[in-house]
Motif scaffolding. Structure first.
Motif, short mmCIF file in Angstrom:
data_model
loop_
_atom_site.label_atom_id
_atom_site.label_comp_id
_atom_site.label_asym_id
_atom_site.label_seq_id
_atom_site.Cartn_x
_atom_site.Cartn_y
_atom_site.Cartn_z
N LEU A 1 0.84 -1.20 0.00
CA LEU A 1 0.00 0.00 0.00
C LEU A 1 0.88 1.25 0.00
O LEU A 1 2.06 1.19 0.35
CB LEU A 1 -0.91 -0.02 1.23
N PRO A 2 0.31 2.41 -0.36
CA PRO A 2 1.10 3.65 -0.38
C PRO A 2 1.62 4.03 1.01
O PRO A 2 1.06 3.64 2.03
CB PRO A 2 0.09 4.70 -0.86
N GLY A 3 2.71 4.80 1.02
CA GLY A 3 3.24 5.37 2.26
C GLY A 3 4.24 4.52 3.00
O GLY A 3 4.59 4.81 4.14
N ARG A 4 4.72 3.45 2.36
CA ARG A 4 5.68 2.55 3.01
C ARG A 4 6.50 1.84 1.92
O ARG A 4 6.12 1.81 0.77
CB ARG A 4 4.95 1.53 3.86
N GLY A 5 7.60 1.23 2.35
CA GLY A 5 8.41 0.43 1.43
C GLY A 5 8.76 1.19 0.16
O GLY A 5 9.20 2.34 0.21
N LYS A 6 8.52 0.55 -0.98
CA LYS A 6 8.87 1.17 -2.27
C LYS A 6 7.93 2.32 -2.62
O LYS A 6 8.19 3.07 -3.56
CB LYS A 6 8.81 0.10 -3.38
N ARG A 7 6.83 2.45 -1.87
CA ARG A 7 5.85 3.52 -2.16
C ARG A 7 5.83 4.57 -1.06
O ARG A 7 4.81 5.23 -0.82
CB ARG A 7 4.47 2.88 -2.33
N ILE A 8 6.98 4.74 -0.44
CA ILE A 8 7.07 5.59 0.75
C ILE A 8 6.71 7.06 0.47
O ILE A 8 6.25 7.78 1.35
CB ILE A 8 8.47 5.47 1.38
N THR A 9 6.89 7.50 -0.77
CA THR A 9 6.64 8.92 -1.08
C THR A 9 5.15 9.19 -1.36
O THR A 9 4.74 10.35 -1.44
CB THR A 9 7.44 9.35 -2.33
N GLU A 10 4.35 8.13 -1.48
CA GLU A 10 2.92 8.33 -1.79
C GLU A 10 2.13 8.56 -0.51
O GLU A 10 2.44 8.00 0.54
CB GLU A 10 2.37 7.09 -2.52
N PRO A 11 1.07 9.37 -0.57
CA PRO A 11 0.27 9.63 0.64
C PRO A 11 -0.44 8.38 1.15
O PRO A 11 -0.88 7.54 0.35
CB PRO A 11 -0.74 10.70 0.20
N LEU A 12 -0.53 8.27 2.46
CA LEU A 12 -1.22 7.14 3.09
C LEU A 12 -2.71 7.17 2.77
O LEU A 12 -3.29 8.24 2.56
CB LEU A 12 -1.05 7.21 4.61
#
Length: 236
Positions: A38-49
């Protein structure tokens, strides 16, 4: 020659693409593991939660589509099981291929979601105490204030999505479910039996020793169950 089967994993609150890495060594060569993120963590850390369970399901649906062109098994732990269930209903609604089997760990049936504790409203210290009790995080991480400053907002938003989700009964899907809970979890027999509301196929219920994160000590046994499904010619 046996066809490779994908095991698609959906993590728990605060989890990421690496949450099930200790399961992988036990899966054997016939299973390819894919962990959705999901967004906001790991490889998608820059995406909003995301803090809405349906928005999360939409996100997972888009991620899963490229992986379901060949046979697959779905596995979700805790919040991942609730998301997995919503994803199953979405796949059915969109006439997509359903998994050979759905594995659920550490999760009461979604019909009981209204009984969840509202942990996302707790102050930081109390939330950290709850996390410690659940066994989901090593003490070293819980004591690292800089790391917790990053992790807590992620966990809080995930818990908010899960705890504010209002269950609605949907048409049953035709995939068998295996539900495994920990013996020290606060999940009753009735709450596990409730998974029968979701599937018209058999729901198998097992208990393994441990608390909410019993899975970390039981990955070998969980992998054995998954392998059994993967290697069975007549899938449930």
């Amino acid at each position: 020659m046996l066809q490779k089967i994908k095991l698609i994993c959906i993590p728990y609150a605060g989890g990421n693409g690496y949450s099930f890495r200790d399961l992988q060594p036990f899966l054997g060569r016939h299973l390819d593991m894919v962990t959705l993120e999901l967004p906001g963590r790991g490889k998608r850390i820059t995406e909003p939660l995301l803090s809405d369970i349906h928005a999360m399901t939409d996100d997972l649906y888009r991620q899963v589509l490229p992986h379901i062109r060949s046979p697959y098994i779905l596995y979700g732990h805790s919040m991942g099981a609730v998301l997995g269930n919503l994803l199953m209903h979405r796949l059915k609604k969109e006439w997509k291929t359903l998994p050979l089997h759905f594995f659920v760990t550490g999760c009461a049936a979604p019909v009981f979601n209204h009984q969840r504790k509202q942990r996302h409203l707790l102050p930081d210290e109390q939330l950290m105490a709850e996390l410690k009790e659940m066994g989901g995080m090593p003490d070293a991480l819980l004591e690292d204030l800089d790391l917790m400053e990053f992790f807590l907002p992620v966990i809080r938003e995930d818990m908010k999505a899960l705890e504010c989700y209002r269950y609605q009964a949907l048409e049953k899907y035709s995939t068998g479910i295996t539900v495994i809970t920990g013996t020290n979890e606060d999940i009753s027999d009735a709450q596990t039996a409730g998974w029968a509301h979701e599937s018209e196929k058999e729901v198998r219920i097992l208990r393994y020793p441990g608390n909410h994160f019993f899975i970390f000590h039981q990955f070998q046994n969980i992998a054995m169950l998954i392998r059994d499904v993967a290697l069975t010619p007549h899938h449930s």
